[in-house]
Design a protein around this motif. Structure first.
Motif, PDB file in Angstrom:
ATOM      1  N   TRP A 239       0.836  -1.212   0.000  1.00 31.99           N
ATOM      2  CA  TRP A 239       0.000   0.000   0.000  1.00 31.99           C
ATOM      3  C   TRP A 239       0.861   1.248   0.000  1.00 31.99           C
ATOM      4  CZ3 TRP A 239      -3.549  -2.273   4.328  1.00 31.99           C
ATOM      5  CH2 TRP A 239      -4.483  -3.125   3.738  1.00 31.99           C
ATOM      6  N   ILE A 240       1.944   1.214   0.781  1.00 34.60           N
ATOM      7  CA  ILE A 240       2.804   2.405   0.826  1.00 34.60           C
ATOM      8  C   ILE A 240       3.469   2.615  -0.526  1.00 34.60           C
ATOM      9  CG2 ILE A 240       4.931   3.296   1.836  1.00 34.60           C
ATOM     10  CD1 ILE A 240       3.982   2.401   4.506  1.00 34.60           C
TER      11      ILE A 240
ATOM     12  N   GLY B  64       2.052   2.044  -3.315  1.00 26.78           N
ATOM     13  CA  GLY B  64       1.050   2.367  -4.321  1.00 26.78           C
ATOM     14  C   GLY B  64       0.612   1.190  -5.162  1.00 26.78           C
ATOM     15  N   ARG B  65       0.682  -0.025  -4.604  1.00 26.88           N
ATOM     16  CA  ARG B  65       0.175  -1.188  -5.336  1.00 26.88           C
ATOM     17  C   ARG B  65      -0.733  -1.979  -4.414  1.00 26.88           C
ATOM     18  NH1 ARG B  65       3.831  -5.412  -3.876  1.00 26.88           N
ATOM     19  NH2 ARG B  65       5.495  -4.500  -2.649  1.00 26.88           N
ATOM     20  N   PRO B  66      -1.619  -2.820  -4.953  1.00 26.39           N
ATOM     21  CA  PRO B  66      -2.584  -3.504  -4.090  1.00 26.39           C
ATOM     22  C   PRO B  66      -1.974  -4.627  -3.263  1.00 26.39           C
ATOM     23  CG  PRO B  66      -3.018  -3.986  -6.393  1.00 26.39           C
ATOM     24  CD  PRO B  66      -1.881  -3.049  -6.379  1.00 26.39           C
TER      25      PRO B  66
ATOM     26  N   TRP C 116       5.498   0.939   9.038  1.00 25.24           N
ATOM     27  CA  TRP C 116       5.417   2.280   8.471  1.00 25.24           C
ATOM     28  C   TRP C 116       6.819   2.895   8.440  1.00 25.24           C
ATOM     29  CZ3 TRP C 116       2.147   6.393  11.528  1.00 25.24           C
ATOM     30  CH2 TRP C 116       2.055   7.564  10.779  1.00 25.24           C
TER      31      TRP C 116
ATOM     32  N   TRP D 119       9.307   1.706   5.657  1.00 17.24           N
ATOM     33  CA  TRP D 119       9.291   2.263   4.298  1.00 17.24           C
ATOM     34  C   TRP D 119       9.521   3.755   4.302  1.00 17.24           C
ATOM     35  CZ3 TRP D 119      10.254  -1.146   1.003  1.00 17.24           C
ATOM     36  CH2 TRP D 119       9.846  -2.457   1.250  1.00 17.24           C
ATOM     37  N   THR D 120       9.871   4.334   5.471  1.00 13.63           N
ATOM     38  CA  THR D 120      10.144   5.762   5.524  1.00 13.63           C
ATOM     39  C   THR D 120      11.637   6.018   5.607  1.00 13.63           C
ATOM     40  OG1 THR D 120       8.071   6.055   6.701  1.00 13.63           O
ATOM     41  CG2 THR D 120       9.610   7.867   6.760  1.00 13.63           C
TER      42      THR D 120
ATOM     43  N   MET E  46       7.361  10.232   7.556  1.00 17.07           N
ATOM     44  CA  MET E  46       6.261   9.320   7.878  1.00 17.07           C
ATOM     45  C   MET E  46       4.942   9.880   7.375  1.00 17.07           C
ATOM     46  SD  MET E  46       7.430   7.948  11.588  1.00 17.07           S
ATOM     47  CE  MET E  46       6.094   6.832  11.881  1.00 17.07           C
TER      48      MET E  46
ATOM     49  N   THR F 226       4.874   9.007   3.674  1.00 15.80           N
ATOM     50  CA  THR F 226       4.567   7.601   3.393  1.00 15.80           C
ATOM     51  C   THR F 226       3.120   7.290   3.753  1.00 15.80           C
ATOM     52  OG1 THR F 226       5.762   7.176   5.432  1.00 15.80           O
ATOM     53  CG2 THR F 226       6.794   6.472   3.415  1.00 15.80           C
ATOM     54  N   PHE F 227       2.593   7.956   4.795  1.00 17.23           N
ATOM     55  CA  PHE F 227       1.199   7.677   5.151  1.00 17.23           C
ATOM     56  C   PHE F 227       0.267   8.164   4.048  1.00 17.23           C
ATOM     57  CE2 PHE F 227      -2.826   8.080   7.348  1.00 17.23           C
ATOM     58  CZ  PHE F 227      -2.867   6.854   7.981  1.00 17.23           C
TER      59      PHE F 227
ATOM     60  N   HIS G 134       0.945   8.140   0.954  1.00 19.20           N
ATOM     61  CA  HIS G 134       0.991   7.109  -0.084  1.00 19.20           C
ATOM     62  C   HIS G 134       0.175   5.890   0.306  1.00 19.20           C
ATOM     63  CE1 HIS G 134       3.789   8.605  -3.092  1.00 19.20           C
ATOM     64  NE2 HIS G 134       4.291   9.313  -2.111  1.00 19.20           N
ATOM     65  N   LEU G 135       0.118   5.631   1.597  1.00 25.47           N
ATOM     66  CA  LEU G 135      -0.625   4.456   2.085  1.00 25.47           C
ATOM     67  C   LEU G 135      -2.101   4.569   1.760  1.00 25.47           C
ATOM     68  CD1 LEU G 135      -0.176   1.947   4.104  1.00 25.47           C
ATOM     69  CD2 LEU G 135      -1.222   3.427   5.753  1.00 25.47           C
TER      70      LEU G 135
ATOM     71  N   LYS H 294      -4.493   3.164  -5.461  1.00 33.98           N
ATOM     72  CA  LYS H 294      -3.361   2.402  -5.984  1.00 33.98           C
ATOM     73  C   LYS H 294      -3.195   2.642  -7.481  1.00 33.98           C
ATOM     74  CE  LYS H 294      -3.197   1.080  -1.901  1.00 33.98           C
ATOM     75  NZ  LYS H 294      -3.021   2.378  -1.255  1.00 33.98           N
TER      76      LYS H 294
END
Lengths: 387, 180
Positions: A42-43, A45-47, A345, A348-349, B26, B29-30, B32-33, B37
């Motif tokens: 999700w982070i 941008g894909r399912p 979280w 990926w940051t 953060m 990235t949130f 983007h979460l 999609k």
């Protein structure tokens, strides 16, 4: 029902409780790997994983939602690990090679014994009692003692693989543990200074810490994270390092060490390392939640007892020990899951630190900081308790 | 040579702790979460294919349902990986299309060799071979990966013809003009 349970011999009862806790913790740790894949996706941008489903389950309407969440990938991954060919490198010492994943899982699942994961309303004494496997007074000390044994498995795996990269991974793991365990322990001492009033009976029990955060009054009901933000911060950073999560995953950094300590491992043995890592994360964030975020109390200044009393006004069923215990465990689990989400979280940051940066940060930044923090709170608590 | 000294500002205390930067990261990235999609979920959703795309080479028919290919074998000669095999054949004299004279008896394109260069389409004098928008080719055996004539026409279908060369040829023939 409960009479029958309490008529069982104590040993059998304890064994049942232990198995029940592990039967929840083990799949939760496995499900975390699935959650990790989903959150990562999700982070980015894909399912993410969303395809696997058992054919006859696909006939049930409404199950597409679960499929999209990737729930069935969890079982598919497990099945794959079981059925994969077990490749053993020819140049390893087989005994130690097989021992390492087991050594990883045992301490990871053992620490849960000392962590209370809820409380129930005991009507007889009108008090909250902890839900815990072993309600010992050494609580936090035992958690630290046993959880740091987990690093032995990484060293053993690195050494038994008889290959350079895993060996470096194991060495890094041990050095990192030593560097961060110090600041971690020093950072939580203020909490126990605050909990143990002078003259009272001293305890290292984690339940006492939650009790201290449920007292009436402004300072009593305040969660420790507001009272000691620096302690919480140091503890959290050390926790990331101890559980080998990004950005501190030095033992397995695939950029410079291929896969680190588990390079030579495949199949279920590899899976055990990961269950152990997630179990460590669970216990670690459980300890964090207990020490700094009020354990199973729903909100700061709102304790679980307040919530139960309020709910009990509507229906007395909420004061039942089982129901109140389930509510407490539910609140605690929700906090844990949020904490695990933060782990993913942050992953990926932040980019991974270099190894020298990790060492420098541990010894030159966090350790002085935690010592200063300890001295500051020791003086502050002495002044507050004196007056 | 003149030098310009770039002034490097020392980091502030907040910057040296990295905490505001980490929190900012953060936040990013949130975002983007929770964003929609961007993945194209392939078998269900297909990519939009632009005109001129060079997919699988196919054979096409003219609007009258006739084979356009006259088995001149130019494509076979020009094909760099030698993926095309043509066996030329005559058209029977009693056929209504007899004036076309020739048609391929067999026409195979080996998709394991094809490099999608499009030279066959460039060279075809009859505009009979076209690289169309089929891009997903797979098979379980080497034989399956060879498209025969029937398969090529299935893939190709009919394209609008701009010249109607044979119709004109037939009209000319019927008008008694056999010079072609």
């Amino acid at each position: 029902m409960s009479e029958f349970y309490f008529s069982l011999p104590l040993l059998l009862r304890l064994a049942l409780q232990g198995v029940a806790v592990i039967a929840v913790l083990f799949p939760l740790a496995g499900a975390c790997s699935m959650a990790e894949r989903k959150v990562s996706a999700w982070i980015q941008g894909r399912p993410g994983p969303s395809r696997a489903i058992v054919p006859w389950l696909a006939w049930i309407p409404g199950i597409g939602f679960l499929q999209r969440l990737g729930v069935f990938h969890f079982t598919a991954d497990g099945g794959k690990m079981f059925l994969k060919e077990d490749v053993i490198p020819g140049h390893v010492n087989k005994f130690y090679y097989y021992l390492a994943p087991l050594v990883a899982v045992v301490p990871a699942l053992c620490t849960v014994v000392f962590v209370p994961f809820g409380a129930y309303w005991d009507a007889a004494t009108a008090m909250m009692k902890p839900i815990i496997l072993a309600n010992t007074d050494i609580g936090i000390l035992a958690v630290f003692a046993v959880s740091s044994l987990g690093v032995y498995s990484l060293i053993l795996a690195g050494w038994a693989s008889n290959s350079k990269y895993p060996f470096l991974g194991g060495v890094r793991a041990s050095a990192q543990l030593i560097s961060y365990e110090l600041s971690m322990t020093l950072s939580i001492l203020p909490v126990f200074l605050w909990v143990n009033v002078p003259g009272g009976e001293g305890t290292l029990s984690l339940f006492a810490v939650v009790e201290a955060q449920t007292q009436p009054g402004f300072f009593g009901g305040m969660w420790n994270i507001f009272l000691m933000p620096l302690s919480a911060f140091i503890f959290m950073v050390a926790l990331f390092a101890e559980t080998n999560r990004q950005p501190f995953d030095m033992p397995e950094s695939e950029a410079d060490l291929v896969g680190g300590f588990h390079t030579e491992y495949g199949e279920l043995k590899w899976g055990l390392f990961f269950v152990a890592e997630y179990a460590h994360m669970f216990i670690g964030s459980g300890v964090f939640m207990i020490l700094f975020c009020g354990g199973w109390n729903p909100l700061p200044w709102v304790s679980l007892a307040d919530l139960l009393g309020w709910l009990g006004g509507f229906a007395p069923i909420f004061l039942n020990p089982v129901v109140s215990g389930l509510i407490a465990i539910g609140i605690f689990l929700a906090k844990l899951i949020f904490s695990i989400f933060v782990f993913m979280w942050v992953r990926w940051t932040l980019p991974r630190f270099r190894y020298d940066q990790v060492m420098k940060m541990g010894w030159q930044k966090l350790l002085p900081l935690s010592i200063g923090n300890l001295i500051f709170y020791a003086i502050a608590i002495a002044i507050i308790e004196r007056s | 040579m003149s030098f310009k000294t770039v002034e490097r500002k020392p980091l502030t205390l907040a910057e040296r702790t990295y905490i505001p930067q980490i929190l900012g990261g953060m936040k990013t990235t949130f975002k983007h979460l929770v964003k929609p999609k961007e993945t194209l979920e392939y078998p269900e959703a297909r990519p939009a294919i632009l005109p001129g795309y060079r997919g699988v080479p196919t054979l096409v028919m003219d609007p009258n349902g006739r084979e356009k290919c006259v088995s001149c074998q130019l494509c076979e000669f020009v094909c760099p990986p030698k993926a095309i095999r043509i066996k030329p054949g005559e058209i029977a004299a009693e056929s209504t299309n007899a004036h076309v004279e020739k048609a391929p008896e067999e026409f195979d394109i080996d998709m394991l060799r094809c490099i999608y260069c499009g030279l066959c389409q460039e060279v075809c004098p009859e505009e009979a071979i076209w690289l169309q928008n089929v891009f997903s080719v797979s098979g379980y055996s080497r034989d399956e990966m060879v498209n025969n004539k029937q398969r090529l026409y299935e893939l190709g279908g009919t394209l609008p013809d701009q010249h109607f060369k044979w119709d004109k040829k037939k009209a000319a023939e019927e008008a008694g003009n056999d010079a072609h």
